[in-house]
Scaffold this active site. Structure first.
Site, PDB file in Angstrom:
ATOM      1  N   GLN A   1       1.932  -6.140  -3.118  1.00 52.36           N
ATOM      2  CA  GLN A   1       2.420  -6.243  -1.739  1.00 52.36           C
ATOM      3  C   GLN A   1       3.731  -5.451  -1.575  1.00 52.36           C
ATOM      4  OE1 GLN A   1       1.284  -9.618  -3.203  1.00 52.36           O
ATOM      5  NE2 GLN A   1      -0.603  -8.608  -2.628  1.00 52.36           N
TER       6      GLN A   1
ATOM      7  N   GLY B   1      -4.581  -4.325  -3.766  1.00 53.28           N
ATOM      8  CA  GLY B   1      -5.565  -3.283  -4.060  1.00 53.28           C
ATOM      9  C   GLY B   1      -4.775  -2.063  -4.485  1.00 53.28           C
ATOM     10  N   HIS B   2      -4.772  -1.775  -5.790  1.00 50.34           N
ATOM     11  CA  HIS B   2      -3.965  -0.674  -6.310  1.00 50.34           C
ATOM     12  C   HIS B   2      -4.879   0.461  -6.761  1.00 50.34           C
ATOM     13  CE1 HIS B   2      -0.349  -3.584  -7.158  1.00 50.34           C
ATOM     14  NE2 HIS B   2      -0.733  -3.558  -5.899  1.00 50.34           N
TER      15      HIS B   2
ATOM     16  N   ASP C   1       0.805  -1.226   0.000  1.00 51.36           N
ATOM     17  CA  ASP C   1       0.000   0.000   0.000  1.00 51.36           C
ATOM     18  C   ASP C   1       0.840   1.280   0.000  1.00 51.36           C
ATOM     19  OD1 ASP C   1      -2.269  -1.633   0.105  1.00 51.36           O
ATOM     20  OD2 ASP C   1      -2.246  -1.659   2.300  1.00 51.36           O
TER      21      ASP C   1
ATOM     22  N   LYS D   1       1.875   2.036  -5.139  1.00 52.44           N
ATOM     23  CA  LYS D   1       2.439   1.436  -6.367  1.00 52.44           C
ATOM     24  C   LYS D   1       1.539   1.711  -7.569  1.00 52.44           C
ATOM     25  CE  LYS D   1       2.348  -2.558  -4.276  1.00 52.44           C
ATOM     26  NZ  LYS D   1       2.052  -2.131  -2.903  1.00 52.44           N
TER      27      LYS D   1
END
Ligand code: GDP
Ligand code: IMO
Ligand code: MG
Length: 425
Positions: A225, A40-41, A13, A16
């Site tokens: 990650q 979750g991007h 988080d 990225k």
């Protein structure tokens, strides 16, 4: 033209998605190499927010092709939801999304086992997974009983492998977790639909990406990650089940290490962690709550509140070492606008000893106290600033301190969630 790997340098988080989107605009390819829908991007373009879990963050750029590599574990349900979300936003993915035939599938039993096994653990031993079936899917892959995209496309093989797996998993679910049994026909029916839906995207992505490299195309490789969640190098067992570090890009896509030109370590200007496990600079006081509130630190996948603390330069130095980070992208600098004083951790105290490495043993890591250096805050809004020189002097000093400490240049400075608010130094 070059091959750039983008990795999270902390516990995920870091932002990225934002940086991959920015650099992916001008790339021929953006490729994911590990993880799954646990990621979750978040990307914000002109005020519109998109959250991607499986599809690479290059998909929002109309001329960029996207690859989901062999190292990714694919949940077809999550994939279909994501494709639907993109369609609803009028994003055309035709001829732009390619899925490795060698990638493994996440099956319903992986998710059931993930949640059931977490439930059985105590508060102290639970990992705090995302519940997306990641660990059990990689478990099957390493155990050589996983089901791949290739298998999904061959009805007889798929049925045979599924039968074997369901037999074994039903026994585990029943005896260890006291969970209801799986119905093989139901899974067969559901997954045969996925065969039709996924088939148009399936490709030999190993060949594709190597051809692109040999043609000197511009390739962005997107990690999920972060380094401290790496199954080999992170805070084991409080980690994910893949290698988010740079080495994972080679195995997860089938590209040679000698072809990587640049590694950008995405680094949040402070630190967050979601899930359990040691976190030396964690702040359990009002300052931690302020970082969480100002930074809107709530997970993009599970919505969980993220634990917050000061930037840990001792951990960052370790991350730079194991990833070969050549450039840092410093994100969320604007979140620090509100603080009179900003601290960074420069080493750890373990008992009477001062250590400047990252211990492998979490029992030792849990006992360290951070040695902090205090820097002056800038207490100014950074909105609209577009060059390093225009940043308040205290913010420039903060950036220079990190560069001098780590010996790595900070090439990108992000000051808002939006694509446009990124200073290139
Ligand atoms: P990822 O998993 O590394 O892609 O990061 P996430 O998307 O899970 O979390 C990063 C969060 O910070 C998202 O909500 C982003 O929109 C947001 N973000 C990214 N860069 C910045 C920044 O420079 N400033 C602020 N305030 N938010 C940012
Ligand atoms: P992105 O790509 C932050 C964490 C989970 C848990 C541990 C194991 O958005 O940075 P898993 O479901 O992978 O078995 O959970 O890893 N975790 C993440 N934390 N960002 C992520 O992805 C994460 N993906 C997994 O919270 O602690
Ligand atoms: Mg995330």
């Amino acid at each position: 033209m070059s091959v750039t790997v983008i990795v999270g340098s902390q516990w995920g988080d870091e932002g990225k998605g934002k940086i991959v989107d920015l650099l992916g605009k001008d790339a021929h390819y953006v490729a994911r190499y590990q993880g799954g829908a646990n990621a979750g991007h978040t990307i914000v373009i002109e005020g519109v927010q998109y959250i991607l879990h499986l599809i690479p963050s290059g998909i929002l750029s109309p001329n960029t092709k996207c690859i989901i590599g062999n190292g990714v574990v694919i949940d077809p349900i999550a994939l279909m939801e994501e494709i639907k979300m993109l369609k609803q936003n009028n994003i055309d993915i035709t001829g732009r999304l390619f899925i490795s035939e060698k990638a493994h599938l996440i099956m319903p039993y992986h998710k059931l086992i993930d949640s059931a096994s977490e439930k059985q653990k105590s508060d102290k031993t639970a990992i705090g997974t995302t519940g997306r079936g990641i660990g059990p899917a990689y478990n099957d892959k390493i155990n050589r009983c996983g089901i791949r995209i290739l298998d999904l496309m061959d009805k007889a093989i798929f049925e045979e492998k599924l039968k074997q797996n369901v037999k074994e998993k039903n026994s585990i679910l029943g005896s260890l977790f006291n969970s209801p049994q799986l119905d093989i026909n139901h899974i067969l029916e559901e997954y045969s639909k996925f065969d039709d839906l996924i088939r148009p995207f399936v490709a030999n992505t190993t060949l594709m990406i190597n051809e692109a490299i040999n043609n000197n195309e511009n390739i962005i490789i997107e990690g999920a990650q972060g380094a401290l969640l790496d199954v080999d190098h992170g805070t084991y067992p409080f980690v994910t089940s893949s290698n988010p570090t740079t080495g994972g890009a080679c195995t997860g896509l089938g590209i040679p290490p000698t072809k990587i030109n640049k590694v950008i370590g995405i680094t949040k200007a402070y630190t967050t962690r979601v899930g359990n496990g040691p976190f030396p600079t964690e702040l359990l006081d009002e300052t931690g709550t302020n970082l969480q509130q100002f930074g809107h630190e709530f997970g993009a996948t599970t919505g969980r509140a993220r634990r917050c603390g000061w930037l840990d330069l001792n951990a960052l130095k370790y991350s730079i070492m194991i990833n070969g980070i050549t450039d840092i992208a410093l994100t969320k600098l604007d979140v620090l606008n509100h603080f009179d004083e900003i601290k960074v951790c420069v080493s750890y105290k373990l008992g009477e000893e001062e250590i400047n490495y990252f211990p492998s043993d979490i029992k030792r890591l849990e006992k360290v106290t951070p040695i902090l250096k205090s820097l002056k805050g800038w207490k100014k809004d950074l909105s609209g600033i577009n060059s390093f020189e225009k940043l308040p002097i205290e913010a420039q000093d903060y950036i220079s301190f990190i560069e001098n400490f780590t010996g790595v240049k900070i090439t990108y400075i992000s000051i808002s969630p939006d694509r446009k608010d990124t200073i290139i130094k």
